[in-house]
Design an enzyme around this catalytic site. Structure first.
Site, mmCIF file in Angstrom:
data_model
loop_
_atom_site.group_PDB
_atom_site.id
_atom_site.type_symbol
_atom_site.label_atom_id
_atom_site.label_comp_id
_atom_site.label_asym_id
_atom_site.label_seq_id
_atom_site.Cartn_x
_atom_site.Cartn_y
_atom_site.Cartn_z
ATOM 1 N N ARG A 184 1.382 -1.923 -11.287
ATOM 2 C CA ARG A 184 1.501 -3.302 -10.795
ATOM 3 C C ARG A 184 0.445 -4.209 -11.426
ATOM 4 N NH1 ARG A 184 3.819 -4.624 -5.768
ATOM 5 N NH2 ARG A 184 2.029 -5.869 -5.124
ATOM 6 N N ARG A 243 -5.172 -6.412 -19.983
ATOM 7 C CA ARG A 243 -5.056 -7.441 -21.020
ATOM 8 C C ARG A 243 -6.210 -7.396 -22.006
ATOM 9 N NH1 ARG A 243 -4.516 -11.451 -16.826
ATOM 10 N NH2 ARG A 243 -2.319 -11.486 -16.220
ATOM 11 N N ARG A 266 2.120 2.725 5.495
ATOM 12 C CA ARG A 266 0.674 2.492 5.600
ATOM 13 C C ARG A 266 0.473 1.225 6.419
ATOM 14 N NH1 ARG A 266 -3.052 5.543 5.520
ATOM 15 N NH2 ARG A 266 -4.590 4.318 4.370
ATOM 16 N N ARG A 304 -10.820 -5.066 0.969
ATOM 17 C CA ARG A 304 -10.884 -6.450 0.513
ATOM 18 C C ARG A 304 -11.564 -7.302 1.566
ATOM 19 N NH1 ARG A 304 -4.758 -7.056 -1.960
ATOM 20 N NH2 ARG A 304 -3.983 -6.448 0.044
ATOM 21 N N GLU A 328 -10.390 -6.312 5.397
ATOM 22 C CA GLU A 328 -9.111 -5.603 5.435
ATOM 23 C C GLU A 328 -9.362 -4.100 5.341
ATOM 24 O OE1 GLU A 328 -6.108 -7.783 3.136
ATOM 25 O OE2 GLU A 328 -5.351 -5.834 2.508
ATOM 26 N N TYR A 342 8.761 -1.565 -1.977
ATOM 27 C CA TYR A 342 7.452 -2.224 -2.111
ATOM 28 C C TYR A 342 7.684 -3.599 -2.743
ATOM 29 C CZ TYR A 342 2.352 -1.988 -3.286
ATOM 30 O OH TYR A 342 0.989 -2.180 -3.386
ATOM 31 N N ASP A 352 7.469 -7.617 -3.433
ATOM 32 C CA ASP A 352 6.688 -8.847 -3.302
ATOM 33 C C ASP A 352 7.588 -9.926 -2.698
ATOM 34 O OD1 ASP A 352 4.157 -8.097 -4.238
ATOM 35 O OD2 ASP A 352 4.820 -8.196 -6.319
HETATM 36 P P1 FAD Z 1 8.514 -8.972 7.188
HETATM 37 O O1 FAD Z 1 7.648 -10.094 6.765
HETATM 38 O O2 FAD Z 1 7.871 -7.700 7.619
HETATM 39 O O3 FAD Z 1 9.471 -9.518 8.335
HETATM 40 C C1 FAD Z 1 10.201 -8.672 9.188
HETATM 41 C C2 FAD Z 1 10.277 -9.353 10.539
HETATM 42 O O4 FAD Z 1 11.173 -8.615 11.371
HETATM 43 C C3 FAD Z 1 8.925 -9.385 11.265
HETATM 44 O O5 FAD Z 1 8.619 -10.697 11.667
HETATM 45 C C4 FAD Z 1 9.154 -8.465 12.460
HETATM 46 O O6 FAD Z 1 8.426 -8.880 13.602
HETATM 47 C C5 FAD Z 1 10.643 -8.587 12.674
HETATM 48 N N1 FAD Z 1 11.238 -7.433 13.346
HETATM 49 C C6 FAD Z 1 11.160 -6.125 12.988
HETATM 50 N N2 FAD Z 1 11.805 -5.353 13.876
HETATM 51 C C7 FAD Z 1 12.312 -6.178 14.824
HETATM 52 C C8 FAD Z 1 13.059 -5.981 16.016
HETATM 53 N N3 FAD Z 1 13.408 -4.749 16.429
HETATM 54 N N4 FAD Z 1 13.395 -7.056 16.748
HETATM 55 C C9 FAD Z 1 13.030 -8.308 16.371
HETATM 56 N N5 FAD Z 1 12.322 -8.542 15.270
HETATM 57 C C10 FAD Z 1 11.954 -7.510 14.500
HETATM 58 N N6 FAD Z 1 3.807 -10.420 -1.658
HETATM 59 C C11 FAD Z 1 3.556 -11.287 -2.665
HETATM 60 O O7 FAD Z 1 4.491 -11.748 -3.323
HETATM 61 N N7 FAD Z 1 2.274 -11.698 -2.944
HETATM 62 C C12 FAD Z 1 1.188 -11.256 -2.251
HETATM 63 O O8 FAD Z 1 0.045 -11.651 -2.534
HETATM 64 C C13 FAD Z 1 1.429 -10.321 -1.198
HETATM 65 N N8 FAD Z 1 0.391 -9.849 -0.482
HETATM 66 C C14 FAD Z 1 0.631 -8.972 0.532
HETATM 67 C C15 FAD Z 1 -0.449 -8.518 1.272
HETATM 68 C C16 FAD Z 1 -0.254 -7.648 2.329
HETATM 69 C C17 FAD Z 1 -1.439 -7.152 3.102
HETATM 70 C C18 FAD Z 1 1.071 -7.203 2.641
HETATM 71 C C19 FAD Z 1 1.298 -6.236 3.765
HETATM 72 C C20 FAD Z 1 2.153 -7.649 1.909
HETATM 73 C C21 FAD Z 1 1.962 -8.537 0.849
HETATM 74 N N9 FAD Z 1 3.025 -9.052 0.108
HETATM 75 C C22 FAD Z 1 2.778 -9.929 -0.920
HETATM 76 C C23 FAD Z 1 4.433 -8.670 0.415
HETATM 77 C C24 FAD Z 1 5.100 -9.633 1.401
HETATM 78 O O9 FAD Z 1 4.380 -9.673 2.610
HETATM 79 C C25 FAD Z 1 6.537 -9.161 1.671
HETATM 80 O O10 FAD Z 1 7.251 -9.026 0.480
HETATM 81 C C26 FAD Z 1 7.345 -10.082 2.596
HETATM 82 O O11 FAD Z 1 6.574 -10.730 3.557
HETATM 83 C C27 FAD Z 1 8.415 -9.248 3.270
HETATM 84 O O12 FAD Z 1 9.303 -10.064 4.022
HETATM 85 P P2 FAD Z 1 10.385 -9.371 4.947
HETATM 86 O O13 FAD Z 1 11.175 -10.455 5.575
HETATM 87 O O14 FAD Z 1 11.103 -8.319 4.184
HETATM 88 O O15 FAD Z 1 9.531 -8.539 6.027
HETATM 89 N N1 UDP Z 2 -6.019 -1.366 -7.213
HETATM 90 C C1 UDP Z 2 -7.219 -0.810 -7.593
HETATM 91 N N2 UDP Z 2 -8.335 -1.578 -7.573
HETATM 92 C C2 UDP Z 2 -8.316 -2.877 -7.195
HETATM 93 C C3 UDP Z 2 -7.089 -3.443 -6.821
HETATM 94 C C4 UDP Z 2 -5.951 -2.662 -6.830
HETATM 95 O O1 UDP Z 2 -7.275 0.370 -7.923
HETATM 96 O O2 UDP Z 2 -9.374 -3.532 -7.211
HETATM 97 C C5 UDP Z 2 -4.819 -0.500 -7.234
HETATM 98 C C6 UDP Z 2 -4.548 0.167 -5.877
HETATM 99 O O3 UDP Z 2 -4.031 1.457 -6.138
HETATM 100 C C7 UDP Z 2 -3.477 -0.704 -5.290
HETATM 101 C C8 UDP Z 2 -2.673 -1.063 -6.544
HETATM 102 O O4 UDP Z 2 -3.675 -1.217 -7.559
HETATM 103 O O5 UDP Z 2 -2.694 -0.018 -4.336
HETATM 104 C C9 UDP Z 2 -1.851 -2.321 -6.443
HETATM 105 O O6 UDP Z 2 -2.709 -3.402 -6.130
HETATM 106 P P1 UDP Z 2 -2.149 -4.746 -5.555
HETATM 107 O O7 UDP Z 2 -3.243 -5.742 -5.532
HETATM 108 O O8 UDP Z 2 -0.896 -5.073 -6.269
HETATM 109 O O9 UDP Z 2 -1.836 -4.309 -4.047
HETATM 110 P P2 UDP Z 2 -1.058 -5.025 -2.881
HETATM 111 O O10 UDP Z 2 -0.754 -6.428 -3.279
HETATM 112 O O11 UDP Z 2 0.161 -4.216 -2.709
HETATM 113 O O12 UDP Z 2 -1.979 -4.912 -1.706
#
Ligand code: FAD
Ligand code: UDP
Length: 368
Positions: A171, A175, A248, A279, A300, A348, A350
Site C-alpha cells: 500500500r 519513491r 482488528r 500513531r 491510536e 481492505y 479505502d
Molecule cells: P463503515 O464506515 O464501517 O459503515 C458501516 C456502518 O454500518 C456503521 O455506521 C455501522 O454502525 C453500521 N452498522 C453495522 N451493523 C449494523 C447493524 N446491525 N444495524 C445498524 N447499523 C449497522 N480510507 C481512506 O480512503 N483514507 C484514509 O485515510 C483512511 N483511514 C482510515 C483509518 C482508519 C483508522 C480506518 C479504520 C479506516 C480508514 N479508511 C481510510 C477506510 C475507511 O474508513 C473505509 O473505507 C470507509 O469508511 C468504509 O465505509 P463503509 O460504509 O463500508 O463502512
Molecule cells: N506501515 C509501516 N510503517 C508506517 C506506516 C505503515 O510499516 O509508518 C505499514 C503497516 O504494515 C501498515 C501498512 O504499512 O499496516 C499500511 O499502512 P497504511 O498507512 O496504509 O495503513 P491504514 O491506512 O490501513 O491504517
C-alpha cells in the site's frame, strides 16, 4: 411496502447507495446502530476543531468520477498527507522516499546512492517474497524495515511480519524522488468543515434512523422495504454460522491540550516497540484555517477485536479470505439483499473504493 430500499449502515457505502437511489426517485430508509451518521468517517467539532473520531481519514483517489462525485457535495481542501515516523529520538519522512533514504544513510544524496544501499540490502531475499518481512526488505532493505516497518506492523496486526501477507506493505509508495506525499493518487484532500458535512449532504432529504440496530428487529425491518442493503459485517449477518472472521480493532485516546501546536504535523507514526500506540493524530492540521489556542490529539492503539468493539480492519490472510468466500457464496443466495462496503464485502477498502463499489453495485442493481 413503504420503501424501495432499507439501508443498514450510514457509512460511505450506505450513504452513496442511498444518494444514488434517492436521485432516481426511490424511497429510501437508512438505519444505523450508532448515534451518528457517517460510519468511520464521522468527524465531530471539538473546541472549533474537526476531530476524526475513528482515526485519520484522508480522501485520495485516482477515479475521476469518484472525485467529482464527492466534490459535488462539499469543497475539499489541498491537504496532502505527509506523515513523519518517529522511532526513539529519530524522526523520518514517510513514505519511503529520498528524504527518508538521505537521513537513514548519510552518504545518500542521489537516487543512485539510495539504490546502491537498497540493492545491497535486498540481496538477502532471493525469489518471490513470501511474506510481509521479505516483501518489505526487497522494497527498501533491512535497515528501513527494522526502523520504520517491523515495529509498526507488528503492533498494528499483532503478528510477526513473517506471518503477514505482503500486500499490506505494498500500500505504501517507495519513491526515488524527494516527495513526502503518502499517496500516489491524482486527487487528494479533506472536506472543508469535516466529513460529517459530506455525509449530511449525501443524505439530504433521506429518512435516517440512528441508534437503531437491524438485528434487534430484523423481521420488522425486512417487511418495510423491497430490498435490503446491508453494510455491516458479513459473518454477523449469517449469525456466524460458518465461524467468525478475524478483524482488528483500535482504541482511541483523545486529549484536549492547552497548546496551539503540539506535534507540528497531522500524523506522526510511532514505528518502534518502545510505545504501544502506532500513531498520534493532531486534528487541527488537517485543515488550514483552524485558529484556536487549544489542540486535540488522539493516540491510536491497535487492539485485538473483542465483542462490543468496532471492527476496523479486515484480516485478509488466506484463512480469512477462504471463510469470507464461503460467506460470499451464501450472500449471493440471499434474495433481495445487497451486501456492500468494507465490512460486508470483507475487503481492505479505502474510501474511494467504497464509493466505487457502491457505484458499481448500484449500476448493476438498476441494470444500467
Ligand atoms: P463503515 O464506515 O464501517 O459503515 C458501516 C456502518 O454500518 C456503521 O455506521 C455501522 O454502525 C453500521 N452498522 C453495522 N451493523 C449494523 C447493524 N446491525 N444495524 C445498524 N447499523 C449497522 N480510507 C481512506 O480512503 N483514507 C484514509 O485515510 C483512511 N483511514 C482510515 C483509518 C482508519 C483508522 C480506518 C479504520 C479506516 C480508514 N479508511 C481510510 C477506510 C475507511 O474508513 C473505509 O473505507 C470507509 O469508511 C468504509 O465505509 P463503509 O460504509 O463500508 O463502512
Ligand atoms: N506501515 C509501516 N510503517 C508506517 C506506516 C505503515 O510499516 O509508518 C505499514 C503497516 O504494515 C501498515 C501498512 O504499512 O499496516 C499500511 O499502512 P497504511 O498507512 O496504509 O495503513 P491504514 O491506512 O490501513 O491504517
Amino acid at each position: 411496502m413503504k420503501y424501495d430500499y432499507l439501508i443498514v449502515g450510514s457509512g460511505l457505502f450506505g450513504s452513496t447507495f442511498a444518494n444514488l437511489a434517492k436521485k432516481d426517485g426511490k424511497k429510501v430508509l437508512v438505519i444505523d446502530k450508532r448515534s451518528h451518521m457517517g460510519g468511520n468517517i464521522y468527524t465531530e467539532n471539538v473546541e472549533g476543531i474537526n476531530v476524526h473520531k475513528y482515526g485519520a481519514h484522508i480522501f485520495h483517489t485516482d477515479y475521476k468520477n469518484v472525485w467529482e462525485y464527492v466534490n459535488s457535495f462539499v469543497e475539499f481542501n489541498r491537504y496532502t498527507n505527509s506523515p513523519v515516523a518517529r522511532i526513539g529520538n529519530e524522526i523520518y519522512n514517510m513514505p519511503f522516499n529520498m528524504n527518508t533514504f538521505a537521513k537513514i544513510w548519510d552518504d545518500v544524496f542521489t537516487p543512485e546512492d539510495a539504490l546502491r544501499h537498497i540493492n545491497e540490502e535486498k540481496k538477502e531475499i532471493t525469489g518471490e517474497p513470501k511474506n510481509l518481512e521479505e516483501q518489505a526488505i526487497s522494497l527498501v532493505g533491512r535497515t528501513i524495515y527494522e526502523k520504520l516497518i517491523k515495529g509498526y506492523t507488528e503492533k498494528q496486526w499483532n503478528r510477526d511480519c513473517k506471518d503477514l501477507p505482503s500486500f499490506i506493505i505494498k500500500r505504501l509508495p517507495v519513491r526515488l524522488i524527494y516527495d513526502n506525499n503518502y499517496f500516489n493518487d491524482k486527487y487528494q484532500g479533506i472536506p472543508i468543515g469535516g466529513y460529517t458535512k459530506l455525509v449530511e449532504k449525501m443524505l439530504e432529504g433521506i429518512e435516517v434512523k440512528l441508534s437503531t440496530n437491524y438485528f434487534d428487529n430484523k423481521k420488522y425491518f425486512d417487511s418495510l422495504a423491497k430490498k435490503i442493503v446491508y453494510t455491516g459485517p458479513i459473518d454477523e449477518y449469517f449469525n456466524y454460522s460458518l465461524g467468525k472472521l478475524d478483524w482488528r480493532s483500535l482504541k482511541f485516546d483523545f486529549q484536549i491540550l492547552d497548546e496551539v501546536n503540539h506535534q507540528g504535523n497531522a500524523v506522526v507514526n510511532y514505528t518502534g516497540h518502545e510505545v504501544e500506540y502506532t500513531r498520534v493524530i493532531e486534528h487541527k492540521h488537517f485543515e488550514f484555517d483552524t485558529e484556536t489556542s487549544k489542540t486535540v490529539i488522539t493516540y491510536e492503539y491497535p487492539a485485538d477485536y473483542e465483542d462490543g468493539m468496532e471492527k476496523y480492519y479486515t484480516v485478509n490472510d488466506e484463512k480469512n479470505n477462504e471463510l469470507a468466500d464461503k460467506y460470499r457464496k451464501l450472500a449471493v443466495k440471499e434474495d433481495n439483499v445487497i451486501f456492500g462496503g468494507r465490512l460486508a464485502e470483507y475487503k481492505y477498502y479505502d474510501m474511494d473504493d467504497v464509493i466505487k463499489s457502491a457505484f458499481d453495485i448500484y449500476t448493476f442493481e438498476v441494470g444500467r
